[in-house]
Design a protein around this motif. Structure first.
Motif, PDB file in Angstrom:
ATOM      1  N   ALA A  38      -4.841   1.248   4.483  1.00 51.00           N
ATOM      2  CA  ALA A  38      -5.330   0.241   3.529  1.00 51.00           C
ATOM      3  C   ALA A  38      -6.702   0.665   3.026  1.00 51.00           C
ATOM      4  N   TRP A  39      -7.014   0.201   1.813  1.00 46.93           N
ATOM      5  CA  TRP A  39      -8.232   0.607   1.111  1.00 46.93           C
ATOM      6  C   TRP A  39      -8.698  -0.553   0.250  1.00 46.93           C
ATOM      7  N   SER A  40      -9.993  -0.834   0.279  1.00 52.99           N
ATOM      8  CA  SER A  40     -10.547  -1.906  -0.546  1.00 52.99           C
ATOM      9  C   SER A  40     -11.015  -1.325  -1.876  1.00 52.99           C
ATOM     10  N   LEU A  65      -6.737  -4.125  11.905  1.00 54.83           N
ATOM     11  CA  LEU A  65      -6.174  -4.762  10.714  1.00 54.83           C
ATOM     12  C   LEU A  65      -6.787  -6.148  10.519  1.00 54.83           C
ATOM     13  N   LEU A 119      -8.849  -7.074   7.111  1.00 51.79           N
ATOM     14  CA  LEU A 119      -8.411  -8.180   6.262  1.00 51.79           C
ATOM     15  C   LEU A 119      -9.448  -9.288   6.178  1.00 51.79           C
ATOM     16  N   SER A 133     -11.876   0.769   4.595  1.00 53.60           N
ATOM     17  CA  SER A 133     -10.587   1.411   4.837  1.00 53.60           C
ATOM     18  C   SER A 133     -10.049   1.065   6.213  1.00 53.60           C
ATOM     19  N   ALA A 183       3.123  -3.948  10.024  1.00 51.03           N
ATOM     20  CA  ALA A 183       2.426  -2.655   9.980  1.00 51.03           C
ATOM     21  C   ALA A 183       2.780  -1.808  11.192  1.00 51.03           C
ATOM     22  N   LEU A 226       3.941  -1.759   5.300  1.00 54.07           N
ATOM     23  CA  LEU A 226       2.609  -2.197   4.865  1.00 54.07           C
ATOM     24  C   LEU A 226       2.671  -3.227   3.743  1.00 54.07           C
ATOM     25  N   LEU A 243       0.899  -6.620   4.571  1.00 54.79           N
ATOM     26  CA  LEU A 243      -0.553  -6.457   4.513  1.00 54.79           C
ATOM     27  C   LEU A 243      -1.037  -6.375   3.063  1.00 54.79           C
ATOM     28  N   ASN A 244      -0.375  -5.575   2.255  1.00 55.27           N
ATOM     29  CA  ASN A 244      -0.813  -5.384   0.870  1.00 55.27           C
ATOM     30  C   ASN A 244      -0.708  -6.676   0.065  1.00 55.27           C
ATOM     31  N   MET A 271      -3.456  -9.070   1.210  1.00 56.48           N
ATOM     32  CA  MET A 271      -4.750  -8.613   0.709  1.00 56.48           C
ATOM     33  C   MET A 271      -4.938  -9.027  -0.755  1.00 56.48           C
TER      34      MET A 271
END
Length: 533
Positions: free
Chosen positions: A54-56, A151, A155, A172, A484, A489, A492-493, A496
């Motif tokens: 994951a990446w912000s 995670l 988040l 990340s 996850a 994913l 999670l995505n 987010m």
């Protein structure tokens, strides 16, 4: 100013903490006491197979960083497998009170700071890897973190930012390809779990405990140099450090801490482990461990199993614990000021700011302007009392009230029906007497609301902007973790993306605003957590 986007493995790092303060440079990772220093230089321990999970994107844009590929040199940096030439990685030394007891030296036991990069606006941001391996401060631990806790931290850091709560950020989430053994509830059932590393980002990760340890150890020169560093770098508007400036700085730390905790209370957030080593010197939410959101409104609720005996860190205790923690910081600063009694002004500032900010935020949640004191204050206190007596979901109650208020203003005759529907939607269960108490309060609220000068549409808009529809309920985080861990994913995505606009309706995601389901009421990781990583 112009700013090119860098891959993090090519970004130029600065190292003010290392260069301005006294550090140990042996690179020895053995657990030990490290007297006389602010930090120890230490490099991350490489992992088997780092992969970006994951990446912000929004934070990365602010930092001027490119999104990396799933694997490659940038992810190697984010996993601790690669240290670039401009970095001077370190683990900070600090102490703290844990559950009210002095714990001595603690320090960054599984967090390693890589250094700072300049954001697109020129501001410095420190990047820290949590779960990057052992340091001198790891004590008996391995310095690693599991996917579950990583995670949750990733988040929640971002979710809190989008809610408008002062917070550290997360850039990340990287899977390590290794397993980590953890006993989730300290009950003799250790299990191997997938490992992960989260890259946390903040202007600084200095906390109350940094100052406390130096004072307790009698390292007054180090205490003064740390205080001067923090003031010059993060509070430059206060002027050159001096005894008077130290006092003004402490007042500002108290003010910021009060604003942060008022935000927590407004959205129903429970930190779960408000030890003094988990209190940011910038007034930012830091160290997302056993946190949670109030679902049934219960001032005595804590998500932290370690705290079940005393409930020291329960939702309703957070304002008082903030004051206690600031008192401990004040004690540490005594050697720096001419008149220690003057530090009390900062504690008074905390209490006044917290009360004023909480009151103003609750008025906004109710669509009211501050025009009828002390009547409004009594009305607000009564609301919190009747909510505590019932089993009403805090987030859904206030969001539902945001929609009910304009209806009640435009169609007063429907108020009773509108409010009953609101309670049906928000309550987990409710006895007739509890429903009667809430309906009585809602009728008094409706009378007060009709005295507002704003139009119903404006009241509606104000309330929607103050009452989130979506918060990171523990059961939602648990679903994202389970998916996850199974290689999916998408949960999670999706979560987010929804949490980026928590005040928007997003009707296609309504189920993410639902009350906690029955299956999650007692399920580990959904209702309760521990300090374990």
């Amino acid at each position: 100013m112009s700013h090119f986007a860098f891959s993090i493995d090519q970004a130029p790092f600065q190292n003010s903490f290392v260069e301005d303060l006294r550090g140990e440079n042996s690179f020895d990772k053995r657990p030990r006491q490290v007297p006389g220093y602010h930090y120890s230089r230490v490099e991350p321990t490489p992992v088997a197979d780092p992969r970006l999970l994951a990446w912000s994107d929004d934070l990365a844009r602010h930092l001027g960083l490119e999104r990396p590929a799933e694997r490659g040199p940038a992810v190697d940096v984010l996993a601790g497998n690669r240290v670039v030439d401009t970095m001077k990685p370190f683990a900070a030394r600090y102490g703290g009170h844990q559950f009210g007891n002095w714990a001595g030296q603690l320090g960054d036991g599984r967090a390693i700071s890589l250094g700072e990069i300049s954001a697109t606006d020129g501001s410095p941001w420190e990047i820290q890897l949590k779960g990057a391996g052992p340091t001198p401060y790891s004590r008996r631990a391995d310095g690693r973190a599991v996917l579950r806790s990583s995670l949750r931290e990733f988040l929640c850091s971002e979710a809190m930012h989008y809610l408008g709560v002062p917070t550290t950020r997360a850039l990340s989430l990287v899977a390590t390809g290794d397993t980590v053994v953890r006993d989730m509830f300290y009950n003799g059932n250790p299990q191997a779990e997938p490992g992960a590393i989260v890259a946390r980002v903040a202007p600084t990760f200095v906390r109350f405990g940094n100052f406390q340890l130096l004072a307790v150890m009698g390292e007054i020169d180090n205490l003064r140099s740390l205080t001067d560093y923090v003031i010059r770098r993060y509070y430059p508007e206060l002027g050159e450090p001096s005894s008077d400036v130290y006092l003004r700085w402490f007042e500002e730390v108290c003010r910021r801490t009060a604003v942060m905790i008022a935000h927590w209370m407004s959205v129903g957030f429970v930190h779960g482990v408000m030890n003094t080593d988990n209190m940011s010197i910038l007034g930012l939410t830091i160290d997302y461990g056993p946190y949670g959101w109030l679902e049934p409104y219960d001032p005595d609720w804590t998500p932290n199993t370690t705290d079940f005996g005393s409930r020291r860190y329960a939702y309703g205790q957070q304002p008082q614990v903030g004051l206690w923690n600031l008192w401990q910081l004040a004690r540490a600063l005594v050697p720096l000021v001419a008149d220690p009694e003057s530090l009390r002004k900062g504690l008074d500032e905390y209490s006044a700011t917290l009360e004023q900010t909480r009151h103003a935020m609750l008025l906004r949640k109710l669509g009211l302007t501050d025009q009828q004191e002390p009547t409004d204050r009594a009305l607000l206190e009564e609301l919190l009392e009747v909510l505590a007596e019932s089993e009403v979901d805090m987030t859904r109650f206030f969001r539902g009230l945001s929609h009910a208020a304009p209806v009640v203003l435009t169609s007063p005759a429907t108020a009773d029906e509108t409010f009953r529907t609101l309670l049906t939607d928000a309550a987990y269960s409710m006895a007739p007497a509890e429903e009667s108490s809430l309906l009585d309060w809602l009728q008094r609220y409706a009378l007060r609301l009709r005295q507002e000068p704003a139009a119903p549409a404006a009241v509606h808009e104000t309330m929607l902007a103050a009452n989130p529809k979506y918060v990171l309920r523990n059961y939602l985080a648990a679903q994202a973790i389970e998916a996850a861990e199974a290689g999916d994913l998408s949960v999670l995505n999706r979560l987010m993306e929804v949490l980026k606009t928590p005040y928007a309706e997003q009707p296609e995601h309504d189920e993410l605003a639902a009350k906690r389901p029955d299956w999650a009421r007692e399920k580990p990781g959904c209702a309760t957590l521990s300090c374990s990583s």
